[in-house]
Design a protein around this motif. Sequence first.
Motif, PDB file in Angstrom:
ATOM      1  N   ASP A 191       0.786  -1.559   0.064  1.00 40.97           N
ATOM      2  CA  ASP A 191      -0.063   0.149  -0.134  1.00 40.97           C
ATOM      3  C   ASP A 191       1.121   1.015  -0.097  1.00 40.97           C
ATOM      4  O   ASP A 191       1.613   1.083   0.449  1.00 40.97           O
ATOM      5  CB  ASP A 191      -0.846   0.057   1.481  1.00 40.97           C
ATOM      6  CG  ASP A 191      -1.882   0.227   1.254  1.00 40.97           C
ATOM      7  OD1 ASP A 191      -2.543   1.468  -0.130  1.00 40.97           O
ATOM      8  OD2 ASP A 191      -3.597   0.611   1.935  1.00 40.97           O
ATOM      9  N   GLY A 192       0.663   2.172  -0.202  1.00 46.09           N
ATOM     10  CA  GLY A 192       1.085   3.410  -0.709  1.00 46.09           C
ATOM     11  C   GLY A 192       0.345   4.349   0.508  1.00 46.09           C
ATOM     12  O   GLY A 192      -1.077   4.553  -0.385  1.00 46.09           O
ATOM     13  N   PHE A 193       1.115   5.187   0.841  1.00 42.61           N
ATOM     14  CA  PHE A 193       0.662   5.901   1.802  1.00 42.61           C
ATOM     15  C   PHE A 193       0.739   7.825   1.623  1.00 42.61           C
ATOM     16  O   PHE A 193       2.158   7.984   1.225  1.00 42.61           O
ATOM     17  CB  PHE A 193       0.697   5.748   3.150  1.00 42.61           C
ATOM     18  CG  PHE A 193       0.524   5.031   3.262  1.00 42.61           C
ATOM     19  CD1 PHE A 193      -0.688   4.438   4.128  1.00 42.61           C
ATOM     20  CD2 PHE A 193       0.594   3.859   3.168  1.00 42.61           C
ATOM     21  CE1 PHE A 193      -1.318   3.144   4.371  1.00 42.61           C
ATOM     22  CE2 PHE A 193       0.499   1.754   3.310  1.00 42.61           C
ATOM     23  CZ  PHE A 193      -0.864   1.924   4.415  1.00 42.61           C
ATOM     24  N   THR A 194      -0.192   7.997   0.757  1.00 44.31           N
ATOM     25  CA  THR A 194       0.393  10.126   0.541  1.00 44.31           C
ATOM     26  C   THR A 194      -0.730  11.383   1.494  1.00 44.31           C
ATOM     27  O   THR A 194      -1.426  11.393   0.914  1.00 44.31           O
ATOM     28  CB  THR A 194      -0.105   9.351  -0.805  1.00 44.31           C
ATOM     29  OG1 THR A 194      -2.119   9.586  -0.980  1.00 44.31           O
ATOM     30  CG2 THR A 194       0.755   8.707  -1.526  1.00 44.31           C
ATOM     31  N   VAL A 195      -1.444  10.251   2.463  1.00 36.76           N
ATOM     32  CA  VAL A 195      -2.006  10.824   3.550  1.00 36.76           C
ATOM     33  C   VAL A 195      -1.710  12.330   3.690  1.00 36.76           C
ATOM     34  O   VAL A 195      -0.593  13.616   3.230  1.00 36.76           O
ATOM     35  CB  VAL A 195      -2.328  10.368   5.012  1.00 36.76           C
ATOM     36  CG1 VAL A 195      -1.016  10.720   5.969  1.00 36.76           C
ATOM     37  CG2 VAL A 195      -3.896  11.346   6.075  1.00 36.76           C
TER      38      VAL A 195
ATOM     39  N   PHE B 204       5.781  10.174   1.381  1.00 34.70           N
ATOM     40  CA  PHE B 204       5.239   9.273   0.597  1.00 34.70           C
ATOM     41  C   PHE B 204       6.183   8.430   1.268  1.00 34.70           C
ATOM     42  O   PHE B 204       7.086   7.958   1.421  1.00 34.70           O
ATOM     43  CB  PHE B 204       4.727   9.408  -0.756  1.00 34.70           C
ATOM     44  CG  PHE B 204       4.375  10.297  -1.684  1.00 34.70           C
ATOM     45  CD1 PHE B 204       3.071  10.755  -0.886  1.00 34.70           C
ATOM     46  CD2 PHE B 204       4.961  10.879  -2.591  1.00 34.70           C
ATOM     47  CE1 PHE B 204       2.480  12.286  -1.517  1.00 34.70           C
ATOM     48  CE2 PHE B 204       3.573  11.866  -3.467  1.00 34.70           C
ATOM     49  CZ  PHE B 204       3.304  12.683  -3.103  1.00 34.70           C
ATOM     50  N   ILE B 205       5.407   7.266   1.562  1.00 35.44           N
ATOM     51  CA  ILE B 205       5.710   6.110   2.364  1.00 35.44           C
ATOM     52  C   ILE B 205       4.946   4.738   1.502  1.00 35.44           C
ATOM     53  O   ILE B 205       3.805   4.877   1.801  1.00 35.44           O
ATOM     54  CB  ILE B 205       5.089   5.414   3.969  1.00 35.44           C
ATOM     55  CG1 ILE B 205       5.896   6.921   4.109  1.00 35.44           C
ATOM     56  CG2 ILE B 205       6.365   4.437   4.393  1.00 35.44           C
ATOM     57  CD1 ILE B 205       5.749   7.096   6.507  1.00 35.44           C
TER      58      ILE B 205
ATOM     59  N   SER C 227       7.737   6.660  14.958  1.00 37.38           N
ATOM     60  CA  SER C 227       6.110   6.299  15.495  1.00 37.38           C
ATOM     61  C   SER C 227       5.847   5.453  14.541  1.00 37.38           C
ATOM     62  O   SER C 227       4.776   3.867  15.036  1.00 37.38           O
ATOM     63  CB  SER C 227       5.176   7.966  14.570  1.00 37.38           C
ATOM     64  OG  SER C 227       3.906   7.311  14.356  1.00 37.38           O
ATOM     65  N   MET C 228       6.500   5.177  13.538  1.00 36.41           N
ATOM     66  CA  MET C 228       5.868   3.824  12.785  1.00 36.41           C
ATOM     67  C   MET C 228       6.638   2.219  13.826  1.00 36.41           C
ATOM     68  O   MET C 228       6.372   1.412  13.614  1.00 36.41           O
ATOM     69  CB  MET C 228       7.375   3.464  11.608  1.00 36.41           C
ATOM     70  CG  MET C 228       6.434   4.750  10.492  1.00 36.41           C
ATOM     71  SD  MET C 228       7.768   4.404   8.906  1.00 36.41           S
ATOM     72  CE  MET C 228       6.854   3.209   8.090  1.00 36.41           C
ATOM     73  N   ALA C 229       7.891   2.837  14.464  1.00 36.50           N
ATOM     74  CA  ALA C 229       8.964   1.503  15.074  1.00 36.50           C
ATOM     75  C   ALA C 229       7.551   1.250  16.748  1.00 36.50           C
ATOM     76  O   ALA C 229       7.732   0.290  16.278  1.00 36.50           O
ATOM     77  CB  ALA C 229       9.505   2.512  15.841  1.00 36.50           C
TER      78      ALA C 229
ATOM     79  N   ILE D  67       1.377   9.517   9.684  1.00 33.02           N
ATOM     80  CA  ILE D  67       1.658   8.790   8.042  1.00 33.02           C
ATOM     81  C   ILE D  67       2.091   7.617   8.674  1.00 33.02           C
ATOM     82  O   ILE D  67       2.268   6.493   7.556  1.00 33.02           O
ATOM     83  CB  ILE D  67       2.313   9.917   6.985  1.00 33.02           C
ATOM     84  CG1 ILE D  67       2.419   9.490   5.892  1.00 33.02           C
ATOM     85  CG2 ILE D  67       3.503  10.185   7.476  1.00 33.02           C
ATOM     86  CD1 ILE D  67       2.898   9.586   4.623  1.00 33.02           C
ATOM     87  N   GLY D  68       3.152   7.630   8.883  1.00 33.54           N
ATOM     88  CA  GLY D  68       3.861   6.425  10.052  1.00 33.54           C
ATOM     89  C   GLY D  68       3.481   5.440  10.795  1.00 33.54           C
ATOM     90  O   GLY D  68       3.766   4.732  10.256  1.00 33.54           O
TER      91      GLY D  68
END
Length: 332
Positions: free
Chosen positions: A52-56, A138-139, A109-111, A66-67
């Motif tokens: 999934d691509g995240f562009t929020v 973007f992630i 936050s991702m971690a 976003i993370g």
Amino acid sequence: MDRILLDAGSGGKASHRLIHDLFFRLLGNDYLTRMDDAALLPVSGPVAVSTDGFTVSPLFFPGGDIGALAVHGTVNDVAMLGARPRFLTAAFVIEEGFLMADLERIVTSMAKAAKEAGVLVVAGDTKVVPKGAADGMFITTTGIGEVLVQPAPSGHRAKPGDAVLVSGFLGDHGLAIMASREGLSFDVPVVSDCASLNGLVEAVLAAVPEVHVLRDPTRGGLITTLNEIAAQSGVEIQVEEAAVPVRPEVASGCSFLGLDPLYLANEGKLVCLVPEAHGDAALAALRAHPLGRHAARIGTAAAGPSRVVITTPLGGQRLADMLEGEQLPRIC
Ligand code: MG
């Protein structure tokens, strides 16, 4: 260095510094830090994979960023196959000039989200593009999970007679993003529901291995998700509108903005279809988990054309189609 410069994505010394000083420090594990071209994973049996691509926009919003979203979103898609997410990969596209402090906040936050979900980030990539070539960051994440039940829950497995459940209040994420983007504030703040649902999925599968369908109603919301299931399985899905849980503040925010909460994105909710005989047990299992406390039975699958029919609180019936176009772009 307080901003990301173009050479941070060059593959040279600046890239290596960023990888070691930030990504390894916050996300490091034995797979990630080996620095080979690919990670070698100890996975056997069938696996579930999702990307999934995240562009929020905005990158930081009430209830998340976003993370966190890039972890929760992919963990959830893997979990909806009845799988236990174990590994993630993450690719970052960062706009030149991005604040280092914001990047650190996002990766932290991702971690945290990955740790809570029990997944390891095992491979990654960072590219920096010139100013104006991307909006901040973007992630893209890819998730890999071990399948826990067979046959796996699937949108193709809904059957006439199935009970249709949702795990809680709908529309929170969509309205929180909308409000924060437009600078609106409500009397009762609306916060994104963004959360990893793999624990909730395992709880419901442990109680009811016969679950037919699990799906997270993200973009397009509940109605879009139900239409997808109706089309994949060739069933009619009947929904009692009054039974659908929506927070009063979300309902009033939506009516103010002309939005329908049943079409708004969710990032921490699931839809579950189970054989009628297991409906109560599945509902009880959802409600016993902290992320499913407000779960509800909202309807039934029936033999009939592939469509979603809503019974309104006054007893009228209406067809609920998928949306034309995007109600809210860049929601996730
Ligand atoms: Mg999904």
